[in-house]
Design a protein around this motif. Structure first.
Motif, PDB file in Angstrom:
ATOM      1  N   ARG A   1       0.727  13.717   0.304  1.00  0.00           N
ATOM      2  CA  ARG A   1       1.503  13.096   1.379  1.00  0.00           C
ATOM      3  C   ARG A   1       0.667  11.990   2.038  1.00  0.00           C
ATOM      4  NH1 ARG A   1       6.784  14.180   2.454  1.00  0.00           N
ATOM      5  NH2 ARG A   1       6.464  16.439   2.475  1.00  0.00           N
ATOM      6  N   CYS A   2       1.269  10.813   2.191  1.00  0.00           N
ATOM      7  CA  CYS A   2       0.604   9.669   2.815  1.00  0.00           C
ATOM      8  C   CYS A   2       0.845   9.708   4.328  1.00  0.00           C
ATOM      9  CB  CYS A   2       1.199   8.384   2.220  1.00  0.00           C
ATOM     10  SG  CYS A   2       0.564   6.859   2.906  1.00  0.00           S
ATOM     11  N   ASN A   3       0.031   8.981   5.081  1.00  0.00           N
ATOM     12  CA  ASN A   3       0.224   8.902   6.543  1.00  0.00           C
ATOM     13  C   ASN A   3       1.614   8.387   6.904  1.00  0.00           C
ATOM     14  OD1 ASN A   3      -2.315   9.820   7.120  1.00  0.00           O
ATOM     15  ND2 ASN A   3      -3.218   7.766   7.171  1.00  0.00           N
ATOM     16  N   CYS A   4       2.231   7.633   5.996  1.00  0.00           N
ATOM     17  CA  CYS A   4       3.555   7.068   6.288  1.00  0.00           C
ATOM     18  C   CYS A   4       4.662   8.105   6.115  1.00  0.00           C
ATOM     19  CB  CYS A   4       3.824   5.860   5.390  1.00  0.00           C
ATOM     20  SG  CYS A   4       4.181   6.292   3.675  1.00  0.00           S
ATOM     21  N   GLY A   5       4.329   9.260   5.547  1.00  0.00           N
ATOM     22  CA  GLY A   5       5.335  10.313   5.363  1.00  0.00           C
ATOM     23  C   GLY A   5       5.776  10.462   3.918  1.00  0.00           C
TER      24      GLY A   5
ATOM     25  N   GLY B   1       0.815  -1.221   0.000  1.00  0.00           N
ATOM     26  CA  GLY B   1       0.000   0.000   0.000  1.00  0.00           C
ATOM     27  C   GLY B   1       0.841   1.260   0.000  1.00  0.00           C
ATOM     28  N   HIS B   2       2.111   1.108   0.372  1.00  0.00           N
ATOM     29  CA  HIS B   2       3.006   2.267   0.404  1.00  0.00           C
ATOM     30  C   HIS B   2       4.001   2.246  -0.755  1.00  0.00           C
ATOM     31  CE1 HIS B   2       1.165   3.569   4.039  1.00  0.00           C
ATOM     32  NE2 HIS B   2       1.266   2.342   4.502  1.00  0.00           N
ATOM     33  N   VAL B   3       3.666   1.452  -1.768  1.00  0.00           N
ATOM     34  CA  VAL B   3       4.393   1.566  -3.029  1.00  0.00           C
ATOM     35  C   VAL B   3       3.860   2.832  -3.715  1.00  0.00           C
ATOM     36  CG1 VAL B   3       4.621   0.556  -5.347  1.00  0.00           C
ATOM     37  CG2 VAL B   3       4.868  -0.886  -3.312  1.00  0.00           C
TER      38      VAL B   3
ATOM     39  N   GLY C   1       2.537  10.200  -2.618  1.00  0.00           N
ATOM     40  CA  GLY C   1       2.015   9.455  -3.768  1.00  0.00           C
ATOM     41  C   GLY C   1       1.884   7.955  -3.594  1.00  0.00           C
ATOM     42  N   CYS C   2       1.794   7.460  -2.328  1.00  0.00           N
ATOM     43  CA  CYS C   2       1.545   6.024  -2.136  1.00  0.00           C
ATOM     44  C   CYS C   2       0.169   5.688  -2.709  1.00  0.00           C
ATOM     45  CB  CYS C   2       1.533   5.668  -0.652  1.00  0.00           C
ATOM     46  SG  CYS C   2       3.081   5.982   0.196  1.00  0.00           S
ATOM     47  N   ILE C   3       0.013   4.475  -3.219  1.00  0.00           N
ATOM     48  CA  ILE C   3      -1.291   4.068  -3.749  1.00  0.00           C
ATOM     49  C   ILE C   3      -2.363   4.198  -2.666  1.00  0.00           C
ATOM     50  CG2 ILE C   3      -0.916   1.582  -3.306  1.00  0.00           C
ATOM     51  CD1 ILE C   3      -2.819   3.071  -6.325  1.00  0.00           C
TER      52      ILE C   3
HETATM   53 ZN   LIG Z   1       2.453   5.574   2.426  1.00  0.00          ZN
END
Ligand SMILES: [Zn+2]
Length: 347
Positions: free
Chosen positions: A200-204, A190-192, A207-209
């Motif tokens: 910005r994704c929650n992971c930092g 999911g963080h590819v 553009g993560c899917i």
């Molecule tokens: Zn992510």
């Protein structure tokens, strides 16, 4: 459920409840799967065929003393036993819990939505409490294993699983085993990323899917469409409140022929196809299985996603890879947790 339970108790499995340790006849094996979330715990008794014959749902406390969290797991097990009307002899308990966690050591590291446990040796604690083998993993890895053993991935050697809901979780199963990587942190598909300049994704990362095509990402993109489509059905379906637009509303508006929803769905299919194309180039799995709440909305479009693979990956025959809906829905956590037990139950 009742029919299953009656069948379960009237069959050969009854021997299992006589109080003596059962023989290792595959037909009589059961495992308990415990799915721990931030607010709830689901526990279920699962047969060797992956049938969930009984389950219970109780509350989880997310903060406080770590041992209170363990007590909540015990309550979940007690609730299941009450439902069963007996305390079955079990071989192993499988648990899926929010990550990050270490599936090898059974330690919950520091889950953001379950701060009650910080570097907490959950597997060891469960083992001490119940006197059986305890195995833990994150929910997507566990659900991937359940699909590979009992579900849509059964019969395939290498399975890539994705659950699309409020986030996108994934799991990789090679030859019947979850691929964990060096520390257990692998399989975070999911963080590819598919867009270095994306949101910005929650992971930092950007553009993560997950941030683009999980439920909240779909809803966010739908909201943005309203400036170009002010009369969109999506707004009406959300009773005029743009913030209440969900991926479910996007699906409903699409079915009603709404042009804005059609654009959102088309973009979502393009994104998922591009992302899965990357996964195919990397892993070339024998099958891809998709589950999760948003996947129900996307189910009619699985063949459209597959058609988009040509041009979205370098693989010469991407269309030879099936893209299938998952067997397990809301119960994926219970089935997945129980699936973790299976190798040890069988050994
Ligand atoms: Zn992510």
């Amino acid at each position: 459920m009742r029919g299953n339970l009656e069948k379960f108790f009237s069959g050969a499995v009854c021997k299992f409840f006589a109080g003596t340790r059962p023989t290792m006849n595959p037909d009589t094996k059961v495992a308990i799967g415990v799915d721990i979330g931030g607010t709830k715990i689901a526990a279920g008794l699962v047969t060797a065929a992956g049938e969930i014959v009984a389950q219970s749902r109780t509350s989880m406390i997310s903060s406080g003393d770590a041992e209170e969290g363990l007590a909540a797991v015990r309550q979940a097990m007690d609730a299941l036993y009450t439902k069963l009307g007996t305390r079955p002899t079990i071989e192993a308990i499988g648990i899926c819990a929010p990550g990050p966690l270490n599936p090898m050591t059974g330690v919950i590291i520091n889950p953001p939505n379950l701060p009650i446990w910080h570097n907490y040796p959950l597997a060891e604690k469960i083992r001490d409490l119940f006197g059986v083998v305890a195995l833990i993993d994150n929910d997507a890895n566990a659900a991937a294993l359940a699909e590979a053993i009992w579900g849509a991935g059964r019969g395939y050697r290498n399975v890539f699983y994705a659950t699309i809901g409020t986030g996108i979780g994934t799991g990789i199963v090679f030859d019947g085993k979850i691929y964990h990587g060096k520390t257990g942190a692998a399989g975070e598909g999911g963080h590819v990323g598919i867009d270095i300049h994306g949101p910005r994704c929650n992971c930092g990362k950007r553009g993560c899917i997950e941030t683009l095509a999980a439920g909240p990402g779909i809803a966010r993109r739908a909201c943005r469409k309203l400036s170009a489509f002010p009369n969109s059905l999506m707004k009406e379906m959300a009773k005029g409140n743009e913030k209440d637009i969900t991926s479910h509303i996007v699906g409903k508006a699409f079915a009603a022929g709404d042009p804005a929803a059609q654009e959102v769905i088309t973009e979502t299919l393009d994104m998922l196809a591009y992302w899965l194309g990357t996964i195919i180039d990397l892993l070339e799995p024998d099958v891809i299985v998709v589950g999760g709440g948003v996947s129900l909305m996307l189910a009619p479009f699985l063949s459209d996603i597959r058609k988009r693979w040509r041009g979205a990956c370098a693989n010469p025959e991407p269309e030879a890879i099936p893209l299938l809906p998952a067997r397990y829905g809301e119960d994926a956590g219970i089935a997945g947790a129980a699936a973790l037990c299976w190798p040890s139950v069988h050994s």
